[in-house]
Scaffold this motif. Structure first.
Motif, PDB file in Angstrom:
ATOM      1  N   ALA A 692       0.839  -1.191   0.000  1.00 34.86           N
ATOM      2  CA  ALA A 692       0.000   0.000   0.000  1.00 34.86           C
ATOM      3  C   ALA A 692       0.874   1.241   0.000  1.00 34.86           C
ATOM      4  O   ALA A 692       2.000   1.226   0.500  1.00 34.86           O
ATOM      5  N   ALA A 693       0.325   2.359  -0.561  1.00 35.61           N
ATOM      6  CA  ALA A 693       1.048   3.629  -0.610  1.00 35.61           C
ATOM      7  C   ALA A 693       0.068   4.769  -0.432  1.00 35.61           C
ATOM      8  O   ALA A 693      -1.093   4.690  -0.844  1.00 35.61           O
ATOM      9  N   ALA A 694       0.511   5.849   0.188  1.00 37.47           N
ATOM     10  CA  ALA A 694      -0.328   7.038   0.384  1.00 37.47           C
ATOM     11  C   ALA A 694       0.568   8.209   0.718  1.00 37.47           C
ATOM     12  O   ALA A 694       1.729   8.041   1.112  1.00 37.47           O
ATOM     13  N   ALA A 753       3.075  12.374   9.508  1.00 36.81           N
ATOM     14  CA  ALA A 753       3.528  10.979   9.576  1.00 36.81           C
ATOM     15  C   ALA A 753       4.911  10.842   8.938  1.00 36.81           C
ATOM     16  O   ALA A 753       5.216  11.528   7.955  1.00 36.81           O
ATOM     17  N   ARG A 754       5.723   9.968   9.484  1.00 34.63           N
ATOM     18  CA  ARG A 754       7.089   9.824   8.981  1.00 34.63           C
ATOM     19  C   ARG A 754       7.072   9.183   7.600  1.00 34.63           C
ATOM     20  O   ARG A 754       6.524   8.091   7.427  1.00 34.63           O
ATOM     21  N   PRO A 755       7.652   9.848   6.622  1.00 32.05           N
ATOM     22  CA  PRO A 755       7.667   9.266   5.273  1.00 32.05           C
ATOM     23  C   PRO A 755       8.662   8.104   5.205  1.00 32.05           C
ATOM     24  O   PRO A 755       9.583   7.987   6.000  1.00 32.05           O
ATOM     25  N   GLY A 756       8.447   7.221   4.250  1.00 29.37           N
ATOM     26  CA  GLY A 756       9.345   6.095   4.037  1.00 29.37           C
ATOM     27  C   GLY A 756       8.579   4.817   3.780  1.00 29.37           C
ATOM     28  O   GLY A 756       7.335   4.780   3.779  1.00 29.37           O
ATOM     29  N   ASP A 786       4.528   8.830   1.470  1.00 28.59           N
ATOM     30  CA  ASP A 786       5.280   9.820   0.700  1.00 28.59           C
ATOM     31  C   ASP A 786       4.866  11.232   1.097  1.00 28.59           C
ATOM     32  O   ASP A 786       3.723  11.479   1.550  1.00 28.59           O
ATOM     33  N   LYS A 787       5.766  12.181   0.866  1.00 30.25           N
ATOM     34  CA  LYS A 787       5.421  13.588   0.990  1.00 30.25           C
ATOM     35  C   LYS A 787       4.625  13.997  -0.241  1.00 30.25           C
ATOM     36  O   LYS A 787       4.890  13.538  -1.355  1.00 30.25           O
ATOM     37  N   PRO A 788       3.634  14.918  -0.101  1.00 28.95           N
ATOM     38  CA  PRO A 788       2.882  15.375  -1.282  1.00 28.95           C
ATOM     39  C   PRO A 788       3.813  16.074  -2.258  1.00 28.95           C
ATOM     40  O   PRO A 788       4.796  16.723  -1.875  1.00 28.95           O
ATOM     41  N   LEU A 789       3.507  15.998  -3.567  1.00 26.79           N
ATOM     42  CA  LEU A 789       4.295  16.692  -4.578  1.00 26.79           C
ATOM     43  C   LEU A 789       4.064  18.200  -4.459  1.00 26.79           C
ATOM     44  O   LEU A 789       2.941  18.658  -4.172  1.00 26.79           O
TER      45      LEU A 789
END
Length: 829
Positions: A692-694, A753-756, A786-789
């Motif tokens: 999953a990814a967000a 939230a911590r990205p990674g 991920d961080k937002p673009l």
């Protein structure tokens, strides 16, 4: 109590069980015997002996380990304790009665108290009058006068030398045999043990003979001397390194008694009367009849007697139902060996009679037979021979051989490639030899063998089994099978009255199994030496295994086993009741692979016992792990022991037991629960994770594929755990039915939230069975945060457009000189 058939459901393939030893034994209530004075007695007399040590105030009984010579032919005990009187917690007085026909030697015993069983110690029994060493006698010029044919008891203190003088006639033989290392009189775990030295000096102080380590006596000395003339001769005793301590006790036997160092043949068949050759310490030899016992014996003691007396210690021979051939020379050439006519199994006895001697023997073997050859020399016979063997096939090709695989002796195996006569050749490793270099070779087709052992709880100390009245103790039993397989049935014989054993069938692929001993509440406080046996459940092959326990009485540097003995029985005793009775509550549901559970332990205390109680599982099945340092807190009565099963845990039903050591004020005693069944089953569910990814501040889903591996009773649910910090699920728990194929967990990702890539997602499933909860955990899933673009950058405003200026005329092209001349010519026309 579980029946013997409790393990009937154990699967066919199981790894070995894990023994979990207690770490809280430093203060165990086991009595300890460190000292014994006097160190020995004279046979045919009554002697008071004092034992010293620790936790001895409740001493009750002495158990004599069998040496094969402490009973008469009609079964009467030849050594007994007529009175046992504790003096205080550190000493006990024994009144020991010995019969006149008791063989001289060392007699191992254990002391039984109301709360435990002591370590093994030796009482030395001799035939000669006893003389105590009297100081000062540390000067050659002022020795202690003694009579020939006496036993001197003494102590070598630091840098001490003890001198004794004797009067001899010309031609008279003087033999000195000393018991020092063999007495094992030293504080346990002390590697600085007594290594004695003896020499006989003439009147000019010239050393006539000397001995440090005699092969027959291991690290004790033995020497013999024939006086060349009438006179006074001096014996000196010291430590070989000029050391010494208050516990370096010795017994020096001095006399003209016979002292064989070898017996040939070294045994025979049960009930035989054979003509034996005895080799003396001085190299002389003589023949005498030797009557062997009616029953087989792996180490039968033989004490030689003549008109001059009896040897201070026995020689050992083997009594087995196999024919014995005595070597005859010449047989040095392995191509011209001495032929043995008897079919296997056979025994061959002889001696490597001189330096560079070789002894060769041929025997018949059939194609496909696995043949085992064993040499007995340095080990049991205490011969100086360091045996090396070579095996040759019928064509004379060497196919096997050995030096020290059989401990200090040679053991070689081979499979016969063809029918024919094979040859075994024997020689000394250093090419030494002499009349005392005796041996016995046993050759047989490989037979099934079974040996039992009880794992040590205290390092280098064999286990004993004190059972509290109205309570239980539990141990693991190990079995070593050779040349056969199959299930085993265990049994215990000759237990003290009131003690019963609960045994379990040991499956074919398991080398260990629990054993539970229980004592009746009304049993008398008493001990016995019990036999532990095992045999194949099917009855095939016909082999019965017995117990072997090693008592390492002296350990050298790096805990090397310097001196000790093997015993074939374990000490068992009924002891005072425990103030605590433990119960392991039987689990109502199974544990599944990749699952977890808790085992509940309940303590029933007497009114006065308030202490904390450390509890441990006796063992855990393969693939099961536990926190084995749980404690029932002071004045509390319950604790749970967590267990987990990995993905390959052994499926089946297992007997589980909990043990504890309970402080009784004079140390700690062991107690155990009754066994309960733990069932290990395969998983109910298989989970597969979709990655999953967000983005931070967004929502997403974790999709988990579900395979219901088998039916379950009751309801089930699965919970998503292991979400990283800042990630939550509003529906982290989802139901599972038999038709579920997929579970979708919504997740919310906080803006911070911590990205990674987080590989921490785990599914915990719970089956709500009518009898309890069954837990299973499977992972690991991944969640990419991920961080937002960033938003696209704005373009700058356009400037007003000005009218385009006419393009400037291009400058004329420069003409070459030739073009210029042509242009001028054209203009002039």
């Amino acid at each position: 109590m579980l029946p013997r058939s409790v393990l009937a459901l154990v699967p066919a393939v199981l790894p070995a069980l894990l023994l979990v030893a207690s770490s809280s034994l430093a203060g165990a209530a086991q009595p300890v015997v460190d000292g014994i004075l006097p160190t020995g007695v004279r046979r045919g007399e009554t002697t008071k002996v004092t034992l010293s040590g620790a936790r001895l105030q409740d001493a009750r009984q002495v158990l004599w380990h069998s040496t094969g010579s402490e009973k008469s032919a009609d079964g009467k005990m030849l050594i007994e304790v007529s009175e046992l009187k504790p003096i205080d917690n550190k000493s006990v007085e024994l009144t020991i009665v010995t019969a006149p026909e008791l063989q001289p030697g060392l007699y191992p015993f254990r002391l039984v108290t109301a709360t435990g069983i002591s370590n093994l110690r030796f009482l030395s029994v001799g035939a000669l009058p006893i003389v105590a060493e009297t100081e000062p006698n540390s000067d050659f010029a002022a020795p202690q006068k003694i009579e020939v044919n006496s036993t001197v008891t003494g102590v070598i203190t630091r840098e001490d030398e003890d001198y004794f003088s004797v009067d001899l006639k010309a031609g008279q033989t003087l033999t000195c045999e000393l018991e020092g290392t063999r007495l094992a009189y030293y504080p346990r775990n002390n590697s600085n043990f007594f290594d004695p030295f003896v020499a006989i000096l003439d009147a000019g102080r010239f050393e006539q003979v000397a001995s440090d380590d005699a092969a027959l006596l291991q690290q004790d000395p033995l020497c013999s001397f024939k006086a060349p003339e009438d006179g006074t001769y001096t014996i000196v005793v010291r430590d070989s390194a000029f050391g010494g301590e208050d516990n370096f006790h010795y017994r020096l036997h001095v006399g003209d008694f016979p002292r064989p160092v070898a017996v040939i043949p070294a045994g025979g068949q049960p009930g035989q009367k054979i003509e034996a050759t005895y080799v003396g310490v001085d190299g002389s030899s003589w023949k005498a009849p030797l009557e062997l016992p009616a029953n087989p014996s792996l180490e039968h003691p033989v004490s030689f007697t003549s008109e001059t007396g009896i040897a201070p210690s026995p020689n050992l021979v083997r009594v087995l139902p196999m024919p014995v051939t005595v070597e005859t020379e010449p047989n040095d050439n392995y191509r011209e060996p001495m032929a043995i006519a008897d079919p296997l199994p056979i025994a061959i006895c002889g001696q490597i009679g001189s330096e560079n001697d070789y002894d060769s023997f041929s025997f018949e073997a059939k194609k496909g037979q696995k043949i085992v050859t064993r040499v007995f020399a340095r080990g049991m016979l205490r011969s100086p021979l360091d045996a090396v063997t070579d095996i040759f096939d019928p064509e004379g090709k060497r196919i096997a051989g050995n030096d020290d695989s059989g401990g200090p002796d040679a053991l070689a195996e081979f499979t016969a490639a063809a029918d024919g006569r094979y040859v075994i050749r024997l020689y000394d490793h250093l090419r030494g030899g002499g009349p005392e270099y005796a041996y016995r070779i046993e050759i047989e087709v490989a037979q099934p063998q079974l040996t039992l052992s009880l794992p040590e709880v205290r390092q280098d100390e064999p286990i004993d089994l004190p059972v509290p009245k109205g309570n239980r103790i539990a141990v693991m039993v190990n079995a070593a099978r050779t040349n056969f397989g199959g299930d085993l049935d265990l049994a215990m014989l000759d237990l003290p009255p009131g003690i019963t054993a609960t045994t379990f069938t040991m499956p074919a692929n398991r080398p260990t199994i629990p054993l539970l001993l229980s004592a009746d509440p009304g049993a008398d406080l008493a001990g016995a030496l019990a036999a532990l046996t095992a045999k194949p459940t099917s009855g095939t092959p016909e082999v019965t295994g017995g117990l072997k326990q090693r008592h390492k009485l002296i350990r050298g540097q790096n805990r090397v086993d310097v001196w000790g003995i093997d015993t074939d029985r374990v000490a068992v005793a009924v002891t005072e009741p425990s103030p605590v009775d433990l119960e392991l509550v039987a689990p109502t549901v199974p544990i599944v692979r990749n699952g977890s559970a808790e085992l509940k332990v309940v303590a029933r205390r007497n009114d006065s016992y308030k202490n904390a109680i450390p509890v441990r599982l006796l063992y855990v099945p393969p693939g099961i792990s536990t926190n084995n340092s749980r404690v029932i807190a002071a004045e509390q009565n319950e604790v749970t022991i967590p267990i987990t099963a990995n993905g390959s845990a052994a499926v089946g039903t297992w007997p589980m037991l909990v043990t504890a050591y309970v402080d009784i004020g004079n140390g700690a005693i062991q107690t155990a629960t009754l066994p309960v069944e733990l069932t290990v089953e395969d998983v109910f569910f298989n989970f597969s994770f979709t990655k999953a990814a967000a983005e931070q501040g967004a929502t997403s889903q974790v999709i988990v594929g579900v395979e219901v591996a088998r039916e379950f009773e009751g309801t089930a649910e699965v919970t998503l755990v292991g979400l990283p910090a800042g990630v939550t699920s509003p529906a982290a728990t989802q139901p599972i039915t038999k038709d579920t194929t997929e579970v979708v967990f919504p997740v919310e990702i906080a803006a911070d939230a911590r990205p990674g890539n987080h590989k921490t997602l785990v599914c915990q499933a719970i089956v709500h069975h009518p009898k309890g909860e069954i837990r299973q955990t499977v992972g690991t899933g991944e969640l990419q945060v991920d961080k937002p673009l960033p938003a696209p950058a704005a373009k700058p405003a356009a400037k007003p457009t000005e009218p385009a200026k006419p393009a400037a005329a291009a400058p004329p092209k420069p003409l070459t000189r030739l073009e210029q001349l042509r242009a001028e010519r054209a203009n002039n026309q």
